[in-house]
Scaffold this motif. Structure first.
Motif, PDB file in Angstrom:
ATOM      1  N   MET A   1      -6.781   8.450  -0.596  1.00  0.00           N
ATOM      2  CA  MET A   1      -5.399   8.714  -1.236  1.00  0.00           C
ATOM      3  C   MET A   1      -5.105   7.759  -2.412  1.00  0.00           C
ATOM      4  N   HIS A   2      -4.810   8.244  -3.577  1.00  0.00           N
ATOM      5  CA  HIS A   2      -4.376   7.388  -4.575  1.00  0.00           C
ATOM      6  C   HIS A   2      -2.916   6.984  -4.483  1.00  0.00           C
ATOM      7  N   ILE A   3      -2.202   6.093  -5.056  1.00  0.00           N
ATOM      8  CA  ILE A   3      -0.946   5.561  -5.128  1.00  0.00           C
ATOM      9  C   ILE A   3      -0.227   6.715  -5.679  1.00  0.00           C
ATOM     10  N   ALA A   4      -0.595   7.454  -6.696  1.00  0.00           N
ATOM     11  CA  ALA A   4       0.372   8.656  -7.108  1.00  0.00           C
ATOM     12  C   ALA A   4       0.404   9.729  -6.004  1.00  0.00           C
ATOM     13  N   GLN A   5      -0.653  10.006  -5.448  1.00  0.00           N
ATOM     14  CA  GLN A   5      -0.434  11.200  -4.288  1.00  0.00           C
ATOM     15  C   GLN A   5       0.394  10.673  -3.059  1.00  0.00           C
ATOM     16  N   VAL A   6       0.300   9.248  -2.893  1.00  0.00           N
ATOM     17  CA  VAL A   6       1.243   8.676  -1.718  1.00  0.00           C
ATOM     18  C   VAL A   6       2.626   8.873  -2.403  1.00  0.00           C
ATOM     19  N   ASP A   7       2.947   8.624  -3.486  1.00  0.00           N
ATOM     20  CA  ASP A   7       4.336   8.830  -4.070  1.00  0.00           C
ATOM     21  C   ASP A   7       4.706  10.137  -4.059  1.00  0.00           C
ATOM     22  N   ALA A   8       3.988  10.860  -4.595  1.00  0.00           N
ATOM     23  CA  ALA A   8       4.198  12.401  -4.515  1.00  0.00           C
ATOM     24  C   ALA A   8       4.767  13.171  -3.150  1.00  0.00           C
ATOM     25  N   TYR A   9       3.806  12.558  -2.154  1.00  0.00           N
ATOM     26  CA  TYR A   9       4.077  12.868  -0.933  1.00  0.00           C
ATOM     27  C   TYR A   9       5.189  12.473  -0.220  1.00  0.00           C
ATOM     28  N   LEU A  10       5.693  11.112  -0.383  1.00  0.00           N
ATOM     29  CA  LEU A  10       6.819  10.508  -0.091  1.00  0.00           C
ATOM     30  C   LEU A  10       8.113  11.162  -0.898  1.00  0.00           C
ATOM     31  N   ARG A  11       7.865  11.630  -1.938  1.00  0.00           N
ATOM     32  CA  ARG A  11       8.895  12.704  -2.576  1.00  0.00           C
ATOM     33  C   ARG A  11       9.069  13.691  -2.136  1.00  0.00           C
ATOM     34  N   ARG A  12       7.960  14.430  -1.691  1.00  0.00           N
ATOM     35  CA  ARG A  12       8.136  15.538  -0.723  1.00  0.00           C
ATOM     36  C   ARG A  12       8.826  15.596   0.221  1.00  0.00           C
TER      37      ARG A  12
END
Length: 100
Positions: A1-12
């Motif tokens: 998982m890339h940092i952008a995906q982690v950020d998007a998941y956390l925003r979710r």
């Protein structure tokens, strides 16, 4: 998982980066778990719509984070497990079923 995906998941989950957890503590786990339960619904629409069920990480993240949908137990646990592992938690995925 890339940092952008982690950020998007956390925003979710309602967490705006960079205010995301940096240490895998019990309190952080509790917060993430409660947020996940509140923000990502259990749903089995894919079964009824005849959509292919794929339990690969990319597909799970595309559905739960990208499409902002929910999923059934394997999908939700797989996606959430990937997030937790990326945040430094030890994760072991186990299979189970309803008896009888």
């Amino acid at each position: 998982m890339h940092i952008a995906q982690v950020d998007a998941y956390l925003r979710r989950l309602g967490i705006e980066p960079p205010a995301w957890p940096t240490a895998p503590t019990a309190d952080v786990l509790l917060d993430l778990h409660l947020r996940h339960l509140r923000q990502v619904p259990f749903e089995n629409l894919s079964v009824h719509l005849g959509e292919e069920i794929v339990l690969e990480e990319k597909r799970l993240l595309d559905k739960v984070v990208g499409a902002r949908r929910g999923g059934f137990c394997y999908e939700l646990n797989g996606a959430f497990g990937a997030l937790l592992a990326e945040l430094g938690f030890g994760v072991t995925l186990l299979a189970a079923r309803v008896h009888g």
